[in-house]
Scaffold this active site. Structure first.
Site, PDB file in Angstrom:
ATOM      1  N   ASP A 132       0.920  -1.099  -0.029  1.00  0.00           N
ATOM      2  CA  ASP A 132       0.063   0.048   0.103  1.00  0.00           C
ATOM      3  C   ASP A 132       0.870   1.104  -0.044  1.00  0.00           C
ATOM      4  OD1 ASP A 132      -2.165  -1.665   0.086  1.00  0.00           O
ATOM      5  OD2 ASP A 132      -2.421  -1.381   2.181  1.00  0.00           O
ATOM      6  N   VAL A 133       0.205   2.146  -0.673  1.00  0.00           N
ATOM      7  CA  VAL A 133       1.184   3.596  -0.513  1.00  0.00           C
ATOM      8  C   VAL A 133       1.848   3.895   0.970  1.00  0.00           C
ATOM      9  CG1 VAL A 133       0.824   6.192  -0.807  1.00  0.00           C
ATOM     10  CG2 VAL A 133      -0.151   4.639  -2.420  1.00  0.00           C
TER      11      VAL A 133
END
Length: 296
Positions: A132-133
């Site tokens: 995920d970011v």
């Protein structure tokens, strides 16, 4: 890539040798037949040719094309391991793994492409594991499509194993445990997931490493790989990740989910040697830990 045929493979068809011995996927073999070349003792042949002990079989892969969003961005890239087949990097929190409608310019993919251009590496971006970011840590990248096809299959068979360090709110009842709860998309959201009966099978194993005043550090290993699995599972038992406000976490101590991919183990796509790579906790998490220890 080229190989010298061993006695045990004498008499095999090129197709059989590539598919069973060298683990070519069907799509990779089709690509070679269509846009590459197969050379047996320097002569172009079809996949129906026979190989014999001592022969030299060389595969010329098709030139790789890059997508329109893979423009090089010359920004820092922390390399943990590299060879001719693969790249293992540390992704900082806040950086997307691949371009998307929300992240078009500066992503890990763009930085890798800039590195490839600098080093004269003529391939595109083949990511094997994603984060995920706002999750930091290890990302595994195949340098070319052949290595990617092998590692993608290894991943499907559960041979690519990652370990995470997560910091979750409160105190967990068990020092070691397993969260087994199906995960699906939350109704009305394209991003958020939740535990739901009609979701996909999801299993998370954890071990408490250290207890702080209001949270604990846990080592996490995934048996399945659902979107947001760690975040959803710990939120579902009342201990969301610190900083993960999407799933109920408090952002007082850190401004992103306190989750880091710290270790990866996988078989090398060519040598099949078991590889292990580690990544240290980043500064924002270490600062959070130091602050918590000062309060104890």
């Amino acid at each position: 890539m080229e190989w010298i045929i061993e006695k045990s493979h004498d008499g095999m068809l090129v197709r059989e040798y590539l598919r069973t011995v060298k683990r070519f996927s069907r799509s990779t073999l089709v690509s070679v037949k269509k846009d590459g070349d197969i050379l047996l003792n320097e002569e172009s042949v079809t996949v129906r040719a026979c190989v014999h002990q001592g022969d030299c079989l060389r595969i010329v892969f098709a030139k790789e094309e890059r997508g329109s969003h893979l423009r090089p961005v010359a920004k820092p890239l922390t390399i943990l391991y590299e060879d001719d087949e693969l790249l293992v990097v540390h992704k900082p929190a806040g950086l997307a793994t691949i371009p998307s409608i929300h992240h078009l310019e500066d992503t890990l993919a763009n930085r890798v492409i800039a590195y490839y251009d600098k080093k004269g590496i003529p391939f595109t971006y083949h990511v094997v594991t994603r984060l995920d970011v706002d999750t930091s840590g290890i990302v595994l990248i195949a340098k070319h499509r052949f290595a990617h096809s092998i590692m993608a299959n290894d991943q499907l068979r559960g041979e690519v194993n990652r370990t995470y360090i997560a910091f979750v709110e409160g105190t967990l009842k068990e020092h070691q445990g397993t969260i087994q709860a199906p995960i699906g998309r939350k109704e009305g959201s394209i991003i958020q997931r939740e535990v739901r009966e009609d979701g996909k099978r999801a299993i998370t194993h954890y071990e408490v490493l250290e207890q702080y005043l209001n949270f604990c550090a846990v080592r996490v290993k995934l048996e399945t790989g659902r979107t947001h699995q760690i975040r959803v599972h710990f939120s579902s038992i009342g201990s969301p990740l610190i900083g993960d406000d999407l799933y109920g976490g408090n952002k007082t101590l850190i401004q992103r989910q306190a989750l880091h991919c710290s270790h990866i183990q996988f078989p090398h796509p060519i040598t099949r040697q078991v590889m292990q790579v580690k990544s240290e906790l980043p500064q924002d998490i270490r600062k959070m830990m130091q602050h918590a220890k000062g309060l104890c």
